[in-house]
Structure formats: C-alpha cells, structure tokens
Design a protein around this motif. Structure first.
Motif, PDB file in Angstrom:
ATOM      1  N   UNK A 128      47.232  39.478  36.688  1.00  0.00           N
ATOM      2  CA  UNK A 128      45.611  39.784  36.696  1.00  0.00           C
ATOM      3  C   UNK A 128      45.331  38.189  37.361  1.00  0.00           C
ATOM      4  N   UNK A 174      41.382  37.385  37.532  1.00  0.00           N
ATOM      5  CA  UNK A 174      40.355  37.371  37.787  1.00  0.00           C
ATOM      6  C   UNK A 174      39.256  36.280  38.726  1.00  0.00           C
ATOM      7  N   UNK A 204      49.384  38.780  43.912  1.00  0.00           N
ATOM      8  CA  UNK A 204      48.861  38.881  42.548  1.00  0.00           C
ATOM      9  C   UNK A 204      48.221  40.631  42.776  1.00  0.00           C
ATOM     10  N   UNK A 205      48.820  40.528  40.971  1.00  0.00           N
ATOM     11  CA  UNK A 205      48.990  42.351  41.647  1.00  0.00           C
ATOM     12  C   UNK A 205      47.358  42.979  41.408  1.00  0.00           C
ATOM     13  N   UNK A 206      46.768  42.336  40.240  1.00  0.00           N
ATOM     14  CA  UNK A 206      45.344  43.277  39.968  1.00  0.00           C
ATOM     15  C   UNK A 206      44.471  41.802  40.211  1.00  0.00           C
ATOM     16  N   UNK A 207      43.702  41.851  40.999  1.00  0.00           N
ATOM     17  CA  UNK A 207      42.741  40.826  41.500  1.00  0.00           C
ATOM     18  C   UNK A 207      41.400  42.018  41.508  1.00  0.00           C
ATOM     19  N   UNK A 208      40.123  40.644  40.346  1.00  0.00           N
ATOM     20  CA  UNK A 208      39.497  41.373  40.191  1.00  0.00           C
ATOM     21  C   UNK A 208      38.655  39.801  40.644  1.00  0.00           C
ATOM     22  N   UNK A 235      40.691  41.367  49.507  1.00  0.00           N
ATOM     23  CA  UNK A 235      42.042  40.973  48.503  1.00  0.00           C
ATOM     24  C   UNK A 235      41.724  41.438  47.465  1.00  0.00           C
ATOM     25  N   UNK A 236      40.239  41.745  46.741  1.00  0.00           N
ATOM     26  CA  UNK A 236      40.267  42.130  45.749  1.00  0.00           C
ATOM     27  C   UNK A 236      40.121  43.675  45.757  1.00  0.00           C
ATOM     28  N   UNK A 237      40.679  44.460  44.313  1.00  0.00           N
ATOM     29  CA  UNK A 237      41.029  45.296  44.004  1.00  0.00           C
ATOM     30  C   UNK A 237      39.560  46.045  43.824  1.00  0.00           C
ATOM     31  N   UNK A 238      39.384  44.885  42.772  1.00  0.00           N
ATOM     32  CA  UNK A 238      37.760  45.190  42.521  1.00  0.00           C
ATOM     33  C   UNK A 238      36.855  44.729  42.645  1.00  0.00           C
TER      34      UNK A 238
END
Lengths: 394, 261
Positions: A331, A333, A350-354, A367-370
């Motif tokens: 993760x 952020x 990175x796996x999950x990008x916020x 590149x963000x997931x959220x």
C-alpha cells in the motif's frame, strides 16, 4: 586458461596473498598457478605488473553441464534481507520446473546460523564461505569468491537482489566471467528450458523479455516483487563449506566511516508493506505529523518526494524515486505529491496506490488506484478518524 | 590528475511510447539530453580538475548526433571529447558497451579516475560502470554522492541502504555517481558553447579501438531482447471528489477490503 608472463612477473607475491583459493605459489621468484585455481581473477586484478592474464574462451554452451538455481543471500543488520527470501520463493518455482536444486550462497563472518532460515524458505543446499574479513560487503572480495564458486560448481541460474549491494556486485561478476546479466527484473519464468527475464525500461513505459546465451544465466531482481514461501518448511538444507582465504590487500576500497541514518520507524522503506509519502503539497513541516499519525494507524513508514528531503523535513533514507529508493509496497498513500516522473518510477509498481492532491491534473493520478481530489489537511484527519471508528467497531 | 568521464545521450522524457504494431521504440520528436547522472559526473570531474589540476576527457558511445552531449560537456569545462560511433557497436548490451568504453579509456592513456553516472534514465541498469571497472582491472565505488582527493587517495561518500559510508580508494579507480539532492545542473551560456566547438572532439570507430571485433555490438552481447511491449495498462483509477468525511468512509471500505485494517 591462465598465463603468467615470466618477463613481467617481479616475484612480488601479491597474487599469492590475494588468491582466495590458495592456488598461487612462488617458484624462483615467479608466480605458479596450481590446480586449485578457479580462474576467479583475483591475481589478474591485483598484479601490479599486469603479468597474469586469463583468456576465457567462448565455448558452445553445453547446457547439461550447468545445473541448479542459485540465490546470493544478503544480510543487513543481523537479518536476511526480505529480497533474499523472496528470491528463494521464486527460485523454488524455477528449480522445481527445471528439476534442479535450489541453492543459496551465503558469505560473511559467523553467518552459519542463517542457514536454518534459508532452508525454511526453500533452499535445498547452501554454499557457505565464512571469514572474519567478510563481515562487511566488499566488491573485490565478494566478486572473487562468488566468481570462483560459479566456475567451480557451474550453476544454471544465479539470482541477486537488485539492492545497492546486488547492483554493485552482480555486474562485476558478469564482467569477470563474461556473462549476460539482466538488471532489475520484475518477472522470471522458464521458457523452453531457458530463463526468461522480464524487466521494465524507459521508466516503466516499456517492458522487455530478455534471454541470455551464456551460462549461468544471471539476473538482479527488484525487492518486493517476488513472493516468499507463505509457510516456511522445516527442511534442513545440505551445507557445503567453501574454504576461502581473504587478504585485505585484495580489498582495494577501505571503509573509513560508516554512518547509519536511522530511518523514520524501525522498518526500512524498501522493505515496508505500507508507505505514507508526502510531497510539496504538505505545505509545512508540521503537516508531517498528520502523515505520521496515519502511518501509525496503518502500521506504515513515512516516505518522501525529493523536495521534502531537500528541505530536510525527512532524511534521505526516506526519499522515493530515481535519485532515492525504488519501492513497491503493498500500500502506497501519497499526499501532496504531484508525481514528477522521477518520483513515479520509484513507486509505480506498488500494489495499491492511493493519492490525495488538490490538483485534479496532477500526473500522480495516472498511476493511482484511488485518487482523492481534496485538501490533505482535511482528508487525512477525516481518514484517521474513520479508521479509528472502524477499528473500534471490530 | 587525469579523469575520464563517460556520458550517454538519452531521451529527455521517460514518456517514450512503443509502436504497437512493430514493437519498436518511437523516439522521434523526443528531445535528447545528457543523462542527468552523467552530467553530475562531468561537473564533478571538472571540479576535481580545477582543484588539483589535470585534464578531463569525456567519452560517449552512440550515433553521430550524440556529439551534442560531448559538446555540452566541453562547454561545461571538459578539455577533450571522443565519440565512439560505428555501426558495429549497434545492439550492444551492457557487457559489449563496457568492453567498448574500456578499450577507449585504455586508448586515451593513463588515468587516475573514471567517473560515470550510476545509471542512465532510459535503461536504468547501473551495470556498465562495474562492468567497465572489472575490465579495466580497477576498483569501483557505486552510489557515490561526492569525491574528494586527499593524500593521493580518493575519498568517496557512498549512499548505502542504511546510511552513508566514507570510502577510500587509491587511483586508478572508477566511481559511479548519483546526483546529490543539492545538485543544480550547469547550463553553459552560448558563448561557452561556441568556445567549446574549438576544443578537440574526435570520433573513433571499431577499427580505431582495435580489440576483438566479436565483442562489439550485438555480436558481443550475451543478452538479447526477445520481445518489447507496453506494460499491461492499469485500469483507470477511481476518482473521489466528495467532502472529506465521505471520502474517508470510502477509503476505509477499500483499505478494509484489501486487508490493511
């Protein structure tokens, strides 16, 4: 093939001292290379007269001669690096598919105790070289020892972590043995019996699949990409002790001073599962506290874009990006980071990008997931509250 | 002090696209620059020369247009430059590149220091420096942020994963540098660029270097690229523009679902 030029040899004995395998002796003030020689090149590199030459003939690869998958283990702060365990996880897969043995190469001072963990994470066999002078990594000594081991045991594949050490050592060995080497791989698989090495280039905009036509096939592999075995086994690995002789004169760089920069938090940024990174949009150093509070809630560590390090709000050890450290946590952020390409290449895997940013056009949204378009000084406190409420309700 | 700095011309942006049909890189229209790490190497070389006297030579392997980065290096203060350019060098991987550069360094004569950038921003391999050092049989220090010369030794600040090391090495040595955070790349004025055009800038071919022709370019490269392709596109992200409390609720949902809470 190794030759000593009798005209040039001054009989200084430096080659005798630096040979890790004790293969050089003197006869009538002339160096004589014995049968113990692994062609590691220590004498050639250190001969002040240039009297020793090794000719490595290019030969057709007899693939049957090269067996086993090797992982070069790395120790930092009395612990095996995560990337070593990850490489064992991937190496296990590769070795099983090839029907070969998975081996770890372990070098250092009093490091035998690490063999247990290496076995638990998949190693069948361990090549162990111990010497008091090997306590700290040194390019020359590690190069010669591993080069010698490779020439002696003929592995099929040799993997290194793409760490500062791995990226210093692996190309030195590759050049010594005239082998192909693929840098910073993010994927490895077996393709018709060969190692298919996948790596990003051009800042991750392009992927390339690469093959080597020399043996062993060598690659450095990015940390946090491969998966270590989920449940360690109780396997006891076979240990092959390789006796080496180390002379300080063969170690041509000397450490005068070593300064540990204590990172923010106990976990190093390249090994962290959760990273909370801040950039220019933080506005003031005080707002770092918000990130730290969020990091505490999520069990993460702080990261930074370059500007934050330039302002000395966080130490260099936390800088993510091209001139800092490449990370790929589970993760990420990012708050107040616009996403200059130099930063993006250091975190986009990175796996999950916020991300949280006021400017909806900031490149980091790509590149963000959220992507949260908003003021971080409002969003982060609200998020911390919501996390606390969630935890309380569990 | 004799210093050789190695530079590479790279596309200015990492926004390089590939032609989906042919799988080749589209570099047209992308301006070329000196690799930023290499520019620091050149400027550090010039600084050491100014402090201790001597000569800075700059070399680059590339197509004829790579002369531009050598001219810039000369304008920054280097004394002479050599472009290694030959179709025989084409398709070189890091080992063949290191072989070619090392031959050129040897041809330039005795040296005290080879400086190069840790890595180029197009390939990011960081392999050519150590591979050259091995071929030249000299010690190396990578991830260096600074080099000073004292008592006939180089003292190098190296960035490690856990901090800093101060290392000492006797010449000749190779140092691969990263740009320290306070480095501001020099931008030579037009007048210096004009003057630089009068400095020696040679082009050497494979024949000039001698060496084993089988070790140049694609022939000399033990690795080869089987396939180049665009990375799988990530799905378009979810954009949240709601008030902070709403956003926080949604984020907690996601964090919980992904196992972070």
């Amino acid at each position: 093939m190794i030759e000593v030029d009798a005209e040039k040899c001054s009989g200084c004995k430096k080659c005798v001292k630096v040979c890790p395998y004790g293969a050089v002796t003197m006869a009538d003030k002339l160096a004589v290379i014995g049968d113990e020689c692994n062609l590691c090149g220590a004498c050639e590199q250190n001969c002040p007269e240039g009297a020793i030459t090794i000719q490595r003939k290019k030969v057709e690869i007899d693939e049957s001669k090269f067996k086993d998958v090797w992982v070069v283990a790395e120790i930092a702060e009395n612990k095996l690096k995560n990337v070593t365990l990850e490489l064992l996880g991937k190496g296990r897969e590769l070795a099983d598919e090839l029907g070969q043995t998975l081996c770890a190469v372990l070098i250092g001072k009093d490091v035998k105790s690490y063999t247990k963990v290496l076995g638990e994470y998949g190693a069948d066999k361990i090549y162990l070289a111990e010497n008091d002078l090997l306590e700290f990594y040194n390019t020359d000594s590690y190069n010669m020892i591993i080069s010698g081991m490779i020439l002696q045991f003929n592995p099929n594949i040799v993997l290194f972590g793409a760490t500062h050490v791995g990226r210093d050592l692996a190309p030195r060995i590759a050049s010594n043995l005239e082998l192909g080497l693929t840098a910073d791989c993010t994927g490895l698989s077996i393709d018709e019996g060969r190692l298919l090495q996948t790596r990003p280039a051009f800042g991750g905009n392009v992927m390339a699949d690469i093959l080597s036509h020399t043996r062993p096939q060598m690659a450095t592999v990015r940390p946090n990409v491969m998966k270590k075995l989920e449940s360690p086994t109780d396997k006891v690995p076979e240990i092959v002790e390789v006796s080496v002789n180390v002379d300080p004169r063969g170690m041509r760089t000397k450490v005068l001073e070593r300064t540990e920069i204590s990172g923010v938090g106990a976990v190093k940024i390249d090994e962290a599962d959760v990273i909370i990174a801040g950039g220019r949009g933080l506005g003031s150093k005080e707002n770092l506290k918000l990130l730290q509070d969020l990091a505490d809630e999520l069990g993460g560590v702080l990261g930074a874009s370059r500007v934050i390090v330039d302002e000395q709000w966080l130490p260099k050890s936390q800088q993510i990006g091209q001139s800092g450290i490449t990370v790929s946590p589970k993760l990420y952020i990012g708050a107040g980071i616009s996403g200059a390409i130099q930063h993006l290449v250091g975190m986009k895997s990175s796996d999950t990008i916020i991300v949280i940013n006021k400017d909806p056009n900031a490149p980091i949204f790509e590149v963000a997931k959220i992507g949260v378009v908003g003021d971080l000084t409002q969003v982060i406190p609200a998020l911390i509250e919501a996390i606390k409420a969630h935890k309380a309700a569990q | 002090m004799k210093i050789v700095a190695c530079v590479k011309q790279v596309p200015d942006t990492t926004e390089v696209k590939i032609d989906e049909k042919t799988g080749t890189l589209i570099r047209e229209g992308v301006p070329s620059i000196i690799n930023p790490f290499d520019q620091f190497a050149v400027e550090l070389a010039i600084k050491l020369k100014e402090e201790h006297g001597g000569e800075v030579s700059v070399i680059s392997m590339g197509p004829p247009q790579a002369k531009a980065v050598l001219t810039k290096s000369l304008a920054l203060g280097a004394d002479k430059a050599v472009l290694l350019s030959d179709r025989k060098f084409a398709g070189a991987d890091t080992l063949a590149t290191a072989y070619t550069l090392a031959l050129a360094i040897e041809k330039l004569g005795d040296f005290d220091l080879v400086l190069c950038g840790l890595q180029a921003i197009d390939g990011d391999t960081a392999q050519v420096g150590p591979e050259m050092a091995q071929r030249l049989k000299i010690p190396q220090i990578t991830y260096a942020e600074n080099v000073v010369f004292e008592d006939n030794k180089f003292i190098v600040d190296k960035l490690t994963e856990s901090g800093l090391e101060k290392l000492q090495v006797k010449p000749p040595a190779l140092v691969a540098v990263i740009t320290p955070s306070d480095f501001v790349p020099g931008n030579p004025p037009f007048s210096k660029i004009m003057k630089a055009k009068k400095k020696p800038l040679d082009t050497w071919t494979a024949d000039d270097l001698g060496g084993d022709p089988e070790r140049f370019g694609l022939n000399g490269s033990p690795t080869w690229v089987k396939r180049v392709y665009s990375p799988p596109r990530k799905e378009k992200g979810e954009i949240l523009t709601d008030p902070p409390e709403e956003v926080a609720k949604r984020l907690v949902e996601i964090l919980a679902k992904e196992g972070f809470l």
